[in-house]
Design an enzyme around this catalytic site. Structure first.
Site, mmCIF file in Angstrom:
data_model
loop_
_atom_site.group_PDB
_atom_site.id
_atom_site.type_symbol
_atom_site.label_atom_id
_atom_site.label_comp_id
_atom_site.label_asym_id
_atom_site.label_seq_id
_atom_site.Cartn_x
_atom_site.Cartn_y
_atom_site.Cartn_z
ATOM 1 N N ASP A 118 -3.017 19.894 1.268
ATOM 2 C CA ASP A 118 -2.895 18.810 2.247
ATOM 3 C C ASP A 118 -2.588 17.466 1.582
ATOM 4 O OD1 ASP A 118 -3.536 20.683 4.090
ATOM 5 O OD2 ASP A 118 -5.297 19.657 4.895
ATOM 6 N N ASP A 119 -2.005 16.598 2.403
ATOM 7 C CA ASP A 119 -1.887 15.152 2.133
ATOM 8 C C ASP A 119 -0.776 14.773 1.166
ATOM 9 O OD1 ASP A 119 -4.065 14.964 3.760
ATOM 10 O OD2 ASP A 119 -5.512 14.663 2.133
ATOM 11 N N HIS A 169 1.450 17.381 8.853
ATOM 12 C CA HIS A 169 0.074 16.883 8.763
ATOM 13 C C HIS A 169 0.019 15.463 9.352
ATOM 14 C CE1 HIS A 169 -3.970 17.386 7.492
ATOM 15 N NE2 HIS A 169 -3.960 16.495 6.515
ATOM 16 N N HIS A 173 -1.633 10.265 9.061
ATOM 17 C CA HIS A 173 -2.977 10.841 8.928
ATOM 18 C C HIS A 173 -4.039 10.221 9.834
ATOM 19 C CE1 HIS A 173 -6.365 12.778 6.792
ATOM 20 N NE2 HIS A 173 -5.435 13.627 6.345
ATOM 21 N N HIS A 271 -6.062 20.278 -1.973
ATOM 22 C CA HIS A 271 -5.306 19.027 -1.827
ATOM 23 C C HIS A 271 -4.454 18.789 -3.067
ATOM 24 C CE1 HIS A 271 -8.727 18.545 0.930
ATOM 25 N NE2 HIS A 271 -7.946 17.734 1.641
#
Length: 772
Positions: A118-119, A169, A173, A271
């Protein structure tokens, strides 16, 4: 010398600068007919600053949006009830399908691990994660944010090229349970736009920010999952959270990521961005071979489910819109980087200037205020004072009367430059001894001064403006430095007389700090750039050698000063030679004056540019004076708006506290310099109370004026002389005018027509446009 009818011929090698003001030579002006008047478009010199400002603001806003500084929402909703969430979702797998009104969930088959990151993408950690995956022949699914994908599109292309899947995603955020459907659609579409521009694909996979397991779905997040499904997306949560974002250690990360039951399939959350991912990287290098040794296969999500790929190619307008977006983001980062570099340069120049001003001004004050200091033998011979005047009926009485009170013997010559308001007649009716009036057709200030030089009887010539008032000791103090035979010119201390208004107070601060403190610095460096037109003195020999006052630029005072430096003369500052001048009282008048000053200074720098490669005094000025003048008077003020741009940006979008502290620090430095300048000039400090407001409002006007001057110079535009409207508020002592002096003038009704009317006919019958 008194009978000369024309100024000296320019010295050999004199050059004319581009964009020279033709109006200074008296070019005719055709008045516009009301019937034939055409609506003019916005001038280029005004249009370009506006477009430039809009472009900079747009780039900063885009950069702030992409870096999650604008429209960012960092709220995270606490846990809520789960009564509205179907039991099969809470007890189901990590893949939730609500497309076409369905409410199903999917589990990962045994011996399949779907690694998700993620991210990202992150320029430091994502390439290393991809290297580890490639080394172990593993595939993963990367849930990227639009902000990071927009900034690092090459990493997204690498993910797709190496067989990994990419999911959304959101763009920046936010917790979608706080957002409206419009905002959710925006987050999804912008995220897809970034993917299209980066890798030419779109995806059907989505992971909500701040999500965890399926059984954590609640009454706040479930409606979001339903809506996301109605938009055609699979919602992906996880079975195992490595909690690598906590940095608990490599062993703990591996343990958290390993399925509890042997052989059980899982979606594992890791991540590749959001901080230091060294532990994630180290854990991944051990985790992959360890689970592969247990019979697990690391695949994409759709491969594990046996479904078609979640990625689809994008073509046509959507592809080009995505590429344009990526290009704009790259441009905004580049522009911001350039602006930050310019800000660093500006800060360095500002601090260097302030340090030089304080240090050298202190040295100048100590040198000139020593009891034993003297320029040389006392100067006792009479001097000639030249007063060029065009339509100065409101001010000329106070000006000439103040000169008549001089403590030094003076010859006063008022050169009437074709005035239409009886300026010459007012002076003649005063009947003051030693005062002569020379009339000429309207030809401009340089021509008027040269005419005055031709009629001057003495070897030292003082020049002033027709709206300026001298103190009784001004001339005496102004000519003292001529006791040194090397001195060719002396700059006096020009002060604002009409300082009671706010705009007058701001100019008063500028004069005391920005001009006179600067002059002390330049005096010590022997590169004084300008003898102010309001109060200056010259040797006749020095003026003759450089060709007299030039019409090549709109800043004849700066032009002549630079010419004197190049000819080897010393130019010094006499702080006690005070002159009180009437500053512009409206923004429009101030704009006109400073526009002419800025543009004229650029012309003068360009005209004398060859001094940089010359030898002797000219070369010294070219390699010391011209760079300093260019840096401190042209470049630094041009870049200085960045301080305020980043101040506004920081206040609005953060970090607010650090931004305000930085700006207050710069203001404090300026306040120290201003207070020291006021102390040197023995001025009351009360006017400094308006200094913060001056920095916020007045300085912005000066920025735009300088930018407009740059554009005029670069586009080859021409700038005409402007005549400021005077109020005649100063009396012969520099204070607001009293009725007694006003009665002496008895001005006739002004015959000045509207802008664009022609000037008075000269003695040769020609017709000239009024110039100041």
């Amino acid at each position: 010398m008194a009978n000369r009818s024309r100024p000296p011929r320019p010295r050999a090698g004199a050059t004319r600068s581009p964009g020279r003001a033709r109006a200074a030579k008296g070019t005719r002006s055709r008045p516009a007919s009301p019937r034939g008047r055409r609506r003019r478009g916005l001038p280029l010199r005004r249009l370009l600053p506006g477009l430039f400002l809009c472009a900079v603001v747009a780039m900063l806003l885009l950069r702030g949006y992409v870096h999650s500084e604008i429209m960012a929402d960092h709220r995270v909703r606490p846990e809520a009830a789960t009564g509205k969430v179907p039991e099969k979702i809470l007890d189901g797998g990590p893949v939730i399908d609500t497309r076409d009104g369905k409410e199903t969930s999917l589990r990962i088959p045994d011996h399949r691990i779907v690694l998700t990151f993620d991210d990202g993408p992150d320029p430091t950690w994502t390439p290393r994660v991809l290297d580890v995956l490639k080394r172990h022949h593993a595939h993963a699914t990367f849930f990227v944010t639009g902000t990071m994908a927009s900034r690092y599109p090459a990493l997204v292309r690498r993910m797709v090229a190496e067989g990994h899947e990419v999911g959304l995603h959101t763009f920046n955020h936010p917790d979608l349970s706080y957002q409206s459907r419009t905002r959710i659609d925006w987050e999804l579409s912008q995220n897809q736009l970034a993917l299209a521009g980066a890798a030419g694909v779109r995806t059907s996979l989505f992971r909500p920010p701040y999500s965890s397991f399926a059984d954590a779905m609640d009454d706040r997040s479930w409606p979001v999952a339903e809506y996301i499904g109605s938009r055609g997306y699979l919602t992906v949560v996880n079975n195992n959270d490595s909690e690598d974002w906590k940095r608990p250690g490599v062993r703990t990360i591996i343990a958290n990521a390993t399925p509890k039951k042997a052989g059980e399939g899982a979606v594992v959350l890791m991540h590749d961005s959001g901080g230091n991912r060294a532990q994630t990287l180290a854990a991944l290098g051990r985790y992959l071979p360890e689970l592969q040794g247990r019979g697990y296969k690391f695949t994409n999500l759709t491969e594990a489910l046996g479904a078609p790929s979640a990625l689809a190619p994008v073509s046509g307008p959507d592809l080009w819109k995505g590429r344009a977006w990526i290009w704009l983001v790259a441009a905004s980062d580049s522009v911001t980087g350039i602006l930050v570099a310019c800000l660093a340069v500006t800060g360095s120049l500002v601090i260097a200037r302030f340090a030089l001003m304080l240090l050298l001004s202190f040295a100048h004050a100590r040198r000139t205020r020593r009891h034993a200091f003297a320029w040389g033998p006392p100067v006792t011979e009479p001097v000639t004072v030249l007063v060029p005047a065009y339509n100065e009926a409101k001010c000329i009485t106070a000006t000439v009367t103040s000169l008549a009170r001089s403590e030094h013997p003076v010859e006063i010559i008022v050169i009437d430059d074709g005035s239409t308001d009886d300026t010459a007649g007012i002076v003649e009716r005063l009947g003051l001894p030693g005062v002569r009036v020379v009339r000429q057709r309207n030809a401009g200030k340089p021509a008027a001064l040269n005419r005055g030089i031709a009629h001057a009887s003495h070897d030292i010539i003082v020049m002033m403006d027709g709206d300026t008032v001298f103190e009784p000791a001004t001339v005496r103090e102004l000519v003292r430095p001529f006791g040194d035979p090397r001195v060719g010119a002396v700059a006096g201390n020009a002060k604002v007389g009409n300082r009671d208004s706010l705009i007058g107070a701001w100019q008063h601060i500028e004069y005391v700090m920005g001009f006179n403190l600067d002059r002390r610095m330049y005096d010590m460096l022997r590169c004084m750039p300008t003898i102010p037109g309001a109060v200056g003195a010259f040797r006749r020999d020095a003026l003759t050698r450089v060709g007299g006052m030039s019409e090549d630029t709109l800043a004849e005072d700066t032009d002549i000063t630079m010419a004197l430096h190049r000819d080897g003369w010393h130019v010094v500052y006499a702080e006690k030679a005070r002159a009180w001048t009437e500053a512009p009282e409206t923004v429009a008048q101030l704009w006109s004056q400073r526009y002419r000053w800025s543009y004229g200074t650029m012309q003068a720098i360009w005209k004398h540019r060859h001094a940089v490669v010359e030898r002797g005094p000219s070369g010294r000025f070219g390699r010391v004076g011209l760079p300093l003048v260019s840096l401190f008077m042209v470049l630094a003020p041009l870049l200085a708006p960045l301080i305020d741009v980043f101040l506004l940006y920081g206040v609005l979008f953060g970090p607010t506290e650090r931004t305000l502290l930085a700006w207050l620090g710069v203001l404090a430095i300026q306040a120290v310099c201003a207070a020291y300048a006021f102390r040197l000039d023995k001025e009351p400090m009360t006017h400094l109370l308006s200094l913060p407001l001056q920095q916020i409002l007045y300085r912005q006007l000066m920025y735009v004026v300088l930018l407009q001057s740059w554009i005029t110079a670069l586009t080859g535009g021409r700038l005409r002389w402007q005549k400021l409207r005077r109020t005649g508020e100063l009396d012969a002592g520099g204070t607001p005018r009293g009725k007694d002096l006003a009665d002496l003038a008895e001005p006739r009704p002004a015959r000045e027509g509207p802008p664009g009317t022609r000037g008075q006919r000269g003695t040769d019958g020609s017709e000239r446009r009024p110039v100041a």
